[in-house]
Design a protein around this motif. Structure first.
Motif, PDB file in Angstrom:
ATOM      1  N   VAL A 220      -3.819 -45.977   9.080  1.00  0.00           N
ATOM      2  CA  VAL A 220      -4.271 -45.585   7.770  1.00  0.00           C
ATOM      3  C   VAL A 220      -5.224 -46.472   7.464  1.00  0.00           C
ATOM      4  CG1 VAL A 220      -3.704 -45.201   5.541  1.00  0.00           C
ATOM      5  CG2 VAL A 220      -1.874 -44.758   7.131  1.00  0.00           C
ATOM      6  N   VAL A 221      -6.527 -46.101   7.410  1.00  0.00           N
ATOM      7  CA  VAL A 221      -7.631 -46.968   6.947  1.00  0.00           C
ATOM      8  C   VAL A 221      -8.377 -46.765   5.628  1.00  0.00           C
ATOM      9  CG1 VAL A 221      -8.272 -47.291   9.399  1.00  0.00           C
ATOM     10  CG2 VAL A 221      -9.286 -45.540   8.203  1.00  0.00           C
ATOM     11  N   ASP A 222      -9.159 -47.878   5.230  1.00  0.00           N
ATOM     12  CA  ASP A 222      -9.672 -47.578   3.768  1.00  0.00           C
ATOM     13  C   ASP A 222     -11.082 -47.082   4.202  1.00  0.00           C
ATOM     14  OD1 ASP A 222     -11.337 -49.780   4.559  1.00  0.00           O
ATOM     15  OD2 ASP A 222     -10.292 -51.135   3.307  1.00  0.00           O
ATOM     16  N   ARG A 223     -11.927 -46.734   2.969  1.00  0.00           N
ATOM     17  CA  ARG A 223     -13.009 -46.168   3.512  1.00  0.00           C
ATOM     18  C   ARG A 223     -14.433 -47.082   4.273  1.00  0.00           C
ATOM     19  NH1 ARG A 223     -15.831 -44.064  -1.937  1.00  0.00           N
ATOM     20  NH2 ARG A 223     -16.535 -42.305  -0.696  1.00  0.00           N
ATOM     21  N   THR A 224     -14.029 -48.349   4.294  1.00  0.00           N
ATOM     22  CA  THR A 224     -14.690 -49.291   5.161  1.00  0.00           C
ATOM     23  C   THR A 224     -14.475 -49.371   6.550  1.00  0.00           C
ATOM     24  OG1 THR A 224     -13.581 -51.392   4.802  1.00  0.00           O
ATOM     25  CG2 THR A 224     -15.375 -50.607   3.300  1.00  0.00           C
ATOM     26  N   GLY A 225     -13.065 -48.717   6.966  1.00  0.00           N
ATOM     27  CA  GLY A 225     -12.619 -48.680   8.271  1.00  0.00           C
ATOM     28  C   GLY A 225     -11.432 -49.630   8.496  1.00  0.00           C
ATOM     29  N   ALA A 226     -11.240 -50.690   7.466  1.00  0.00           N
ATOM     30  CA  ALA A 226     -10.219 -51.673   7.736  1.00  0.00           C
ATOM     31  C   ALA A 226      -8.848 -50.875   7.607  1.00  0.00           C
ATOM     32  CB  ALA A 226     -10.258 -52.453   6.604  1.00  0.00           C
ATOM     33  N   THR A 268      -6.204 -40.607  12.369  1.00  0.00           N
ATOM     34  CA  THR A 268      -6.132 -41.506  11.249  1.00  0.00           C
ATOM     35  C   THR A 268      -6.472 -40.933  10.164  1.00  0.00           C
ATOM     36  OG1 THR A 268      -7.794 -42.895  13.024  1.00  0.00           O
ATOM     37  CG2 THR A 268      -7.792 -43.207  10.732  1.00  0.00           C
ATOM     38  N   VAL A 269      -6.045 -41.701   9.121  1.00  0.00           N
ATOM     39  CA  VAL A 269      -5.746 -41.024   7.730  1.00  0.00           C
ATOM     40  C   VAL A 269      -6.494 -42.186   6.846  1.00  0.00           C
ATOM     41  CG1 VAL A 269      -4.274 -40.851   5.650  1.00  0.00           C
ATOM     42  CG2 VAL A 269      -3.568 -40.199   8.012  1.00  0.00           C
ATOM     43  N   VAL A 270      -7.592 -41.670   6.207  1.00  0.00           N
ATOM     44  CA  VAL A 270      -8.442 -42.424   5.334  1.00  0.00           C
ATOM     45  C   VAL A 270      -8.044 -42.404   3.685  1.00  0.00           C
ATOM     46  CG1 VAL A 270     -10.943 -42.885   4.535  1.00  0.00           C
ATOM     47  CG2 VAL A 270     -10.223 -41.960   6.623  1.00  0.00           C
ATOM     48  N   VAL A 271      -7.937 -43.463   3.102  1.00  0.00           N
ATOM     49  CA  VAL A 271      -7.306 -43.694   1.888  1.00  0.00           C
ATOM     50  C   VAL A 271      -8.381 -44.429   0.862  1.00  0.00           C
ATOM     51  CG1 VAL A 271      -4.961 -43.645   2.506  1.00  0.00           C
ATOM     52  CG2 VAL A 271      -5.929 -45.915   2.073  1.00  0.00           C
ATOM     53  N   SER A 359     -18.478 -36.253  -0.916  1.00  0.00           N
ATOM     54  CA  SER A 359     -17.674 -37.027  -2.010  1.00  0.00           C
ATOM     55  C   SER A 359     -18.955 -37.131  -3.150  1.00  0.00           C
ATOM     56  CB  SER A 359     -17.225 -38.207  -1.472  1.00  0.00           C
ATOM     57  OG  SER A 359     -16.767 -38.944  -2.596  1.00  0.00           O
ATOM     58  N   ALA A 360     -18.479 -37.291  -4.468  1.00  0.00           N
ATOM     59  CA  ALA A 360     -19.436 -37.759  -5.409  1.00  0.00           C
ATOM     60  C   ALA A 360     -19.300 -39.141  -5.648  1.00  0.00           C
ATOM     61  CB  ALA A 360     -18.942 -36.947  -6.802  1.00  0.00           C
ATOM     62  N   VAL A 361     -18.700 -39.970  -4.827  1.00  0.00           N
ATOM     63  CA  VAL A 361     -18.432 -41.334  -5.080  1.00  0.00           C
ATOM     64  C   VAL A 361     -18.826 -41.920  -3.564  1.00  0.00           C
ATOM     65  CG1 VAL A 361     -17.094 -43.357  -5.462  1.00  0.00           C
ATOM     66  CG2 VAL A 361     -17.028 -41.200  -6.932  1.00  0.00           C
ATOM     67  N   PRO A 362     -20.020 -42.403  -3.589  1.00  0.00           N
ATOM     68  CA  PRO A 362     -20.392 -43.220  -2.269  1.00  0.00           C
ATOM     69  C   PRO A 362     -19.488 -44.418  -1.862  1.00  0.00           C
ATOM     70  CG  PRO A 362     -22.005 -43.736  -3.779  1.00  0.00           C
ATOM     71  CD  PRO A 362     -21.286 -42.617  -4.444  1.00  0.00           C
ATOM     72  N   VAL A 363     -19.502 -44.639  -0.679  1.00  0.00           N
ATOM     73  CA  VAL A 363     -18.544 -45.564  -0.084  1.00  0.00           C
ATOM     74  C   VAL A 363     -19.499 -46.789  -0.516  1.00  0.00           C
ATOM     75  CG1 VAL A 363     -17.976 -47.028   2.025  1.00  0.00           C
ATOM     76  CG2 VAL A 363     -17.895 -44.560   2.099  1.00  0.00           C
ATOM     77  N   GLY A 364     -18.302 -47.757  -1.256  1.00  0.00           N
ATOM     78  CA  GLY A 364     -19.105 -49.131  -1.610  1.00  0.00           C
ATOM     79  C   GLY A 364     -19.228 -48.789  -3.292  1.00  0.00           C
ATOM     80  N   ALA A 365     -19.054 -47.714  -3.825  1.00  0.00           N
ATOM     81  CA  ALA A 365     -19.294 -47.786  -5.419  1.00  0.00           C
ATOM     82  C   ALA A 365     -18.214 -47.998  -6.007  1.00  0.00           C
ATOM     83  CB  ALA A 365     -19.952 -46.270  -5.595  1.00  0.00           C
TER      84      ALA A 365
END
Length: 365
Positions: A220-226, A268-271, A359-365
């Motif tokens: 399970v990873v976050d939007r940055t891949g961690a 992989t699951v992205v959260v 997505s309406a919210v870009p990564v890092g926003a």
């Protein structure tokens, strides 16, 4: 007209058949056997296609004085609905088996056989309205918004609508249908509504999929891949899910995280945060029109992405066989595999299976 009444064993289809008889049509009842599991009974079940349902349908047909048959569509149902359901989850998409059943079974396989046998239309207990307009027959929302089923009927084509009959479409409420069934002496008058997925009668979709697809540990990873956790199979997760994530690394802001994406190839699951579920655009190639197609390639409409979701105002474009929808306000938690149904007022324009989201919210926003 010669009417083939699809009788599920529930109160809606029984009253629909009764109304068809009362209207003077030549009616024949048919129950679809969609499973060959001989011991299946409603006790402890939440489906709609059990042996008990078949017996209830027969009793209703006998009371109405119409011929009644049981047709075995189990192989077609397995191939077109159950196998499709499993394949979609394997691919990381969230399918709607009721849409596939309407598309492939009730208004394809059943309707095809009905026409071959000389019937003019198939009658069902769905809550939706049919309107004959200058451009052809149109599908509209039912009078009772609480029971409206036009969303799951959005897959019907102009040819199918021409051979369809919905006697319950203008009924003001389900209570009226139950009272009518009681007055007619139908034993199903107070029978509970079916719900959930009929071929998973105990409601444990996750466990059922684990048996069909198997389990495999993944990240399970976050939007940055961690990496923030692990899971036992990506198929068990859907976009928008919050519970059961078993995250080992808490979010920096302490807020709960939700499933944003399922990647079956890498298991992989992205959260991410709830805000990231906001979807600014959806599109899909697999589409159909419920009656006459729109006259232009770009048009205003309303879009519904779930059976009981509120419609959202949007702008749709059709280009190179792909339908793209940009909502006035972002959708919330859209998953590839879901069906988007397009409306113009109460009229169903058509539908498409979502295969891309933005997505309406870009990564890092």
């Amino acid at each position: 007209m010669r009417i083939l009444a699809a009788m599920s064993g529930g109160v809606d289809s029984a009253v629909a058949a009764a109304r068809a008889v009362e209207a003077g049509h030549d009616v024949v009842g048919v129950h679809l056997a969609l499973s060959r599991a001989g011991g299946t009974l409603r006790t402890g079940s939440r489906g709609c296609c059990t042996i008990e349902d078949a017996l209830d349908a027969r009793r209703a047909a006998d009371l109405l004085g119409i011929p009644f048959y049981v047709w075995d569509f189990s192989e077609r149902f397995r191939d077109d609905v159950i196998d499709d359901f499993v394949a979609e989850y394997r691919a990381g998409r969230t399918p709607n088996p009721c849409m596939r059943c309407n598309e492939k079974i009730k208004f394809a396989a059943l309707l095809e056989r009905a026409v071959e046998l000389g019937f003019d239309a198939v009658c069902t207990g769905h809550y939706a309205l049919l309107v004959d307009a200058p451009t052809g027959r149109e599908l509209h929302r039912a009078s009772d918004a609480a029971k409206d089923q036009s969303y799951v009927l959005g897959v019907l084509t102009a040819e199918q609508l021409a051979h369809t009959y919905f006697p319950l479409g203008d009924t003001p409420s389900k209570a009226v249908v139950r009272a009518e069934a009681e007055a007619r002496g139908l034993s199903v008058a107070q029978k509970p509504d079916s719900h959930d997925i009929c071929f998973i009668p105990d409601g444990d979709t996750r466990g059922w999929l684990a048996e069909k697809v198997g389990t495999a540990t993944g990240d399970v990873v976050d939007r940055t891949g961690a990496v923030v956790g692990s899971h036992e199979g990506a198929h068990a997760f859907t976009v928008g899910q919050r519970r059961g994530l078993q995250l080992g690394v808490p979010a920096a802001d302490g807020k709960p995280r939700f499933v944003l994406e399922v990647r079956p190839v890498s298991n992989t699951v992205v959260v991410g945060p709830k805000e990231a579920l906001a979807t600014a655009e959806i599109s899909g190639e697999r589409h159909s029109w419920a009656g006459a197609a729109p006259q232009t390639d770009a048009f205003a409409c309303e879009v519904q992405i779930r059976a009981h979701a509120d419609p959202v105002r949007a702008r749709a474009t059709v280009e190179a066989g792909r339908v793209t929808v940009v909502p006035d306000a972002p959708f919330d938690g859209v998953a590839p595999g879901q069906t988007a149904v397009l409306y113009l007022g109460t009229r169903v324009l058509g539908q498409f299976t979502i295969d891309r989201t933005l997505s309406a919210v870009p990564v890092g926003a």
